[in-house]
Structure formats: C-alpha cells, structure tokens
Write an enzyme that holds these catalytic residues in place. Structure first.
Site, mmCIF file in Angstrom:
data_model
loop_
_atom_site.group_PDB
_atom_site.id
_atom_site.type_symbol
_atom_site.label_atom_id
_atom_site.label_comp_id
_atom_site.label_asym_id
_atom_site.label_seq_id
_atom_site.Cartn_x
_atom_site.Cartn_y
_atom_site.Cartn_z
ATOM 1 N N ASN A 273 0.872 -1.170 0.000
ATOM 2 C CA ASN A 273 0.000 0.000 0.000
ATOM 3 C C ASN A 273 0.911 1.222 0.000
ATOM 4 O O ASN A 273 1.489 1.576 1.023
ATOM 5 C CB ASN A 273 -0.888 -0.042 1.253
ATOM 6 C CG ASN A 273 -1.852 1.123 1.315
ATOM 7 O OD1 ASN A 273 -1.809 2.031 0.482
ATOM 8 N ND2 ASN A 273 -2.719 1.114 2.316
ATOM 9 N N ARG B 297 -2.570 -2.163 -3.482
ATOM 10 C CA ARG B 297 -3.787 -1.393 -3.250
ATOM 11 C C ARG B 297 -3.760 -0.205 -4.219
ATOM 12 O O ARG B 297 -2.780 0.545 -4.256
ATOM 13 C CB ARG B 297 -3.810 -0.868 -1.820
ATOM 14 C CG ARG B 297 -5.013 -0.006 -1.592
ATOM 15 C CD ARG B 297 -4.889 0.771 -0.326
ATOM 16 N NE ARG B 297 -6.113 1.513 -0.107
ATOM 17 C CZ ARG B 297 -6.185 2.603 0.631
ATOM 18 N NH1 ARG B 297 -5.111 3.074 1.217
ATOM 19 N NH2 ARG B 297 -7.324 3.229 0.800
ATOM 20 N N HIS C 77 -12.823 2.674 0.354
ATOM 21 C CA HIS C 77 -12.753 1.616 1.385
ATOM 22 C C HIS C 77 -13.442 0.348 0.913
ATOM 23 O O HIS C 77 -13.959 -0.439 1.726
ATOM 24 C CB HIS C 77 -13.460 2.058 2.697
ATOM 25 C CG HIS C 77 -12.799 3.201 3.407
ATOM 26 N ND1 HIS C 77 -13.520 4.224 3.986
ATOM 27 C CD2 HIS C 77 -11.508 3.475 3.658
ATOM 28 C CE1 HIS C 77 -12.705 5.089 4.556
ATOM 29 N NE2 HIS C 77 -11.461 4.646 4.371
ATOM 30 N N ARG D 74 -11.336 15.412 7.786
ATOM 31 C CA ARG D 74 -12.141 15.794 6.611
ATOM 32 C C ARG D 74 -13.556 16.176 7.026
ATOM 33 O O ARG D 74 -14.138 15.559 7.904
ATOM 34 C CB ARG D 74 -12.222 14.633 5.608
ATOM 35 C CG ARG D 74 -10.923 14.376 4.894
ATOM 36 C CD ARG D 74 -11.030 13.185 3.969
ATOM 37 N NE ARG D 74 -9.873 12.334 4.131
ATOM 38 C CZ ARG D 74 -9.859 11.033 3.887
ATOM 39 N NH1 ARG D 74 -10.943 10.428 3.444
ATOM 40 N NH2 ARG D 74 -8.768 10.336 4.069
ATOM 41 N N GLU E 166 -7.991 -5.400 5.243
ATOM 42 C CA GLU E 166 -7.868 -5.052 3.829
ATOM 43 C C GLU E 166 -6.716 -5.807 3.164
ATOM 44 O O GLU E 166 -6.803 -6.204 2.004
ATOM 45 C CB GLU E 166 -7.697 -3.536 3.686
ATOM 46 C CG GLU E 166 -8.981 -2.814 4.073
ATOM 47 C CD GLU E 166 -8.813 -1.323 4.328
ATOM 48 O OE1 GLU E 166 -9.160 -0.554 3.440
ATOM 49 O OE2 GLU E 166 -8.339 -0.954 5.411
#
Ligand code: AMP
Length: 400
Positions: A7, A91, A180, A241, A385
């Site tokens: 990743n 990823r 996600h 965010r 993940e």
C-alpha cells in the site's frame, strides 16, 4: 504461495508478506519519510517485536529493495530469496468506472489506471510509483491491482449520479465512486459468516470508522450506496475531513477569507472533521473521548456530531435497502472506541439493536454487541484489507 501486499502513499509504503494458503502474515512493516530526510523502516516478523531502522530511502524503488532485503536477510527475514514471492498485490485507490474488480497489472491496464489519476491526484500517482518500483526490483513477478472503488461499482445510477447537469457525468465521469471497498467487501462477508448466514440473503450496513470514514449499504452481497463520493471527502465527519456540507460555503469562505480553491480544499481535507470541530484539539478519537470525559466541551460536541452523522447515514441506508438486518462496525474507532459506539447507539436504538453495554467495552475483536434475539444485529468486525488484497491476488494469478 507467498504474496507481498503493498500500500504505497506519496512518502510511505506499508507491506505485509502473506502466505495465501494458510492466510498467515509472515512479516509486515512500514517505510516512512520516503524521499524526505530521516527515512525509517519498521519491520516485524510474526510473533516478534517491531524493529526500527533508519535507512536512506530517496525514492520508492530504494524502499522496495530495502523491504525485499529485509524479508530475505537471515537476521530479519522470513524467506530465503525473492523467488519465494509468488506475486505482489497492490492497493490502488481509484479505478474509476474502468475496474469493477481486481486485475493483473499489464502495461495496458496501467495506462488505464493512469487515466484515473485525475480523480485521485493525491493517491493514484503514489500507487503507480509503487507498481513501477516493484517492476524494477522484482522483474517477472506478477502484479495485481486491487481497487478501493471496485466493490461499489454495483451501485445503481440513482445512487451514483449527483443532481447536477448530466453532461458532466458524460464528459468527465463526475459521479459517486465510493472508497474503502476492500473493507466494506470483507466486513460484509465476514459478518454474514460469523452469523452463519449467506451474505446474499442479508441487508447489511457497514460503518468503516477510522481516520477516514465511510458507510455503505450492502444489499444481498452488493454495494448499493456509500457515503464517500467522487473523492473520499464526502459523507461522514472524519478525523480531519469535513464530509457533507453546503457547497455554497466554499464561495462564502473564499470571499470572506480571500482563499483559493487549493487553500479551501486543504482546509476541508486536513483541518476539518473532528479536528476542526474540536477547535484544533485533536483528530484522534482516543484523545477526544478522554478530553470529553474531563469536561472539554468542544471535544464532547465533536464526538456528538460525529456519532450523529453516522446515525443519520444508517437511517438513510436502512431506507435505501427498505430494511436492515445487520449493522457492522469496523476500523480504528469502530473496532476500539466504546465511547463512539455508545454515542452512536442512541441513534440506532429504534431499529431494535439492543446494544449490550458490557459487550460494548470489548476492543479489537469480533463481537456481537446486540443482545440475543435483537431485530437488527449490531456487531464489530475488525477489517482486514491486506487479507482481501492477498486473496484477490491469489485468485487473479490462479486465473491467468
Ligand atoms: P484507522 O484510520 O482505522 O487507523 O483509525 C484511527 C482512529 O481509531 C483514531 O482516531 C484512533 O483514536 C482510533 N482508535 C484506534 N485504536 C483505538 C483504541 N484502542 N481505543 C480507542 N480508539 C482507538
């Protein structure tokens, strides 16, 4: 087969070496400050302590080489040579509309991924740099791309189109993509598995509550709606965010504070969310829960607003699916933060969730929070993940 899961961020690289047959993690780690002074490698073999090492990493290719060296060196390694890595799973954040599933990364595919850079300028170029770095250091080893957006490609038009002129979708593909995806995919399937049910007969709402956060409606195994949009800025209030807001705020603030679009986006991405709401106190839910318990009013309201927004999305997605059987909480705060979960509990009680306060204290484990016989089962399912990426990589390599 051993699969290296990568990743890559703009200055970081997370890795796990996973044996795809036993699904065991052999080793994992993180390269930080790539291209910046003071680069650091953190490496951990299964069952051992973390080891940290300062090492010069002027670019991602050097970082990948260092990872391979560390994985193969006698004192730190778990394999004897590069030949024991069967494939690399990457990823990739944005696959646009081009990828509804994982793919073998051929030159042609990489060109298509590159064409999506516009949609994720912060993430995709870094992901691609990681792929190129591996091609250089590991020639001939097959690479697979697993996209954050792919799982949500099943959303119907009514969910992914924005209420703006259709030509912008036709011309520029402005639409909801969602992110996600590997997490929502894994958690929804795992929730069904834990309950001994088939995912194809359940309506599941997955709440991925990390620093970045999103909710998805997974109906009979397919994503039918999700809170993040064209970019990961939309939806929930997150660590830093803003999530949903009235777009006119942009013009209003630009005029009041003489801000450019770039500066506004920086504020919405990096200085907003619970960090902004708490008056700049912290983006970390642990800090906020502690401060709130000690009477910090801004921290308390930040947590309230956060949980309230998640609750509103759950209500919306129960409506979107005309019902809900399971609510699955995951990622940092969803898995670990009892305060966030109990605040959220207030807004979903009416569904018949019956969250048990004792079970809610459990951290980082698969646990059913609802009392036996509850109408809607609320549960914690730690996400994984990397495992999804390893599984997908093995599946794609097996097919080719
Ligand atoms: P993630 O982005 O999934 O790593 O999630 C990060 C968020 O999870 C941070 O705000 C943390 O405060 C929260 N978190 C992680 N571990 C814990 C913990 N043990 N207790 C409470 N919150 C936690």
């Amino acid at each position: 087969m051993n699969i290296l899961v990568l990743n890559c961020g703009s200055s970081s690289l997370k890795y796990q070496l996973i044996d795809s047959d036993s699904e065991k993690i052999l080793a994992k780690g993180l390269c930080e400050r790539i291209g910046i002074e003071g680069s650091l490698l953190t490496h951990q073999r299964a069952g051992e302590e973390k080891r940290k090492r300062q090492a010069d990493m002027p670019d991602h290719t050097t970082a990948v080489r260092l990872v391979i060296d560390t994985l193969t060196a006698p004192e730190t390694g778990v394999i004897s040579s590069l030949r024991e890595i069967g494939a690399v799973g990457h990823r990739v954040v944005h696959g646009g509309e081009a990828f509804a599933g994982s793919v073998l990364l051929t030159e042609e595919v990489l060109k298509t991924v590159e064409a999506c850079n516009d949609l994720a300028p912060l993430h995709n170029p870094a992901n691609l740099i990681g792929v190129r770095a591996c091609q250089e250091s590991m020639p001939g080893v097959p690479m697979v791309g697993v996209f954050d957006t792919a799982f949500h490609q099943t959303m119907p038009e009514k969910a992914y189109l924005y209420g703006i002129p259709y030509e912008y979708y036709q011309q520029y593909k402005v639409r909801r993509y969602g992110f996600h995806g590997t997490s929502h995919d894994y958690v929804s399937k795992r929730a069904a598995e834990i309950l001994g049910r088939d995912v194809s007969e359940l309506k599941i709402i997955v709440c991925h509550l990390g620093n970045g956060a999103s909710v998805s409606a997974v109906k009979y195994g397919e994503s039918v709606d999700t809170s993040m949009g064209l970019t990961p800025l939309e939806g929930l209030i997150m660590g830093t965010r803003s999530g949903d807001l009235d777009p006119s705020i942009l013009q209003f603030l630009a005029e009041k504070e003489q801000l450019s679009f770039g500066e506004l986006m920086e504020i919405l991405n990096k200085k907003s969310g619970v960090l902004g709401l708490s008056g700049g106190f912290s983006s970390d839910f642990r800090d906020l829960a502690e401060a709130s318990a000690q009477g910090n009013e801004r921290a308390r309201v930040a947590l309230e607003a956060y949980a309230y927004r998640v609750g509103k999305y759950i209500g919306a997605y129960a409506a979107a699916m005309n019902g809900v059987d399971v609510i699955a909480l995951t990622a940092g705060a969803g898995e670990n933060n009892a305060e966030v979960r109990s605040l959220l509990g207030q807004y979903i009680e009416y569904l018949g969730t019956n969250i048990n306060p004792e079970k809610n204290k459990i951290r980082g484990e698969e646990v059913i929070l609802s009392d036996e016989g509850s109408k809607v089962v609320t549960m914690v399912v730690p996400t994984n993940e990397e495992l999804v990426i390893a599984r997908e990589t093995a599946r794609i390599i097996g097919k080719n």
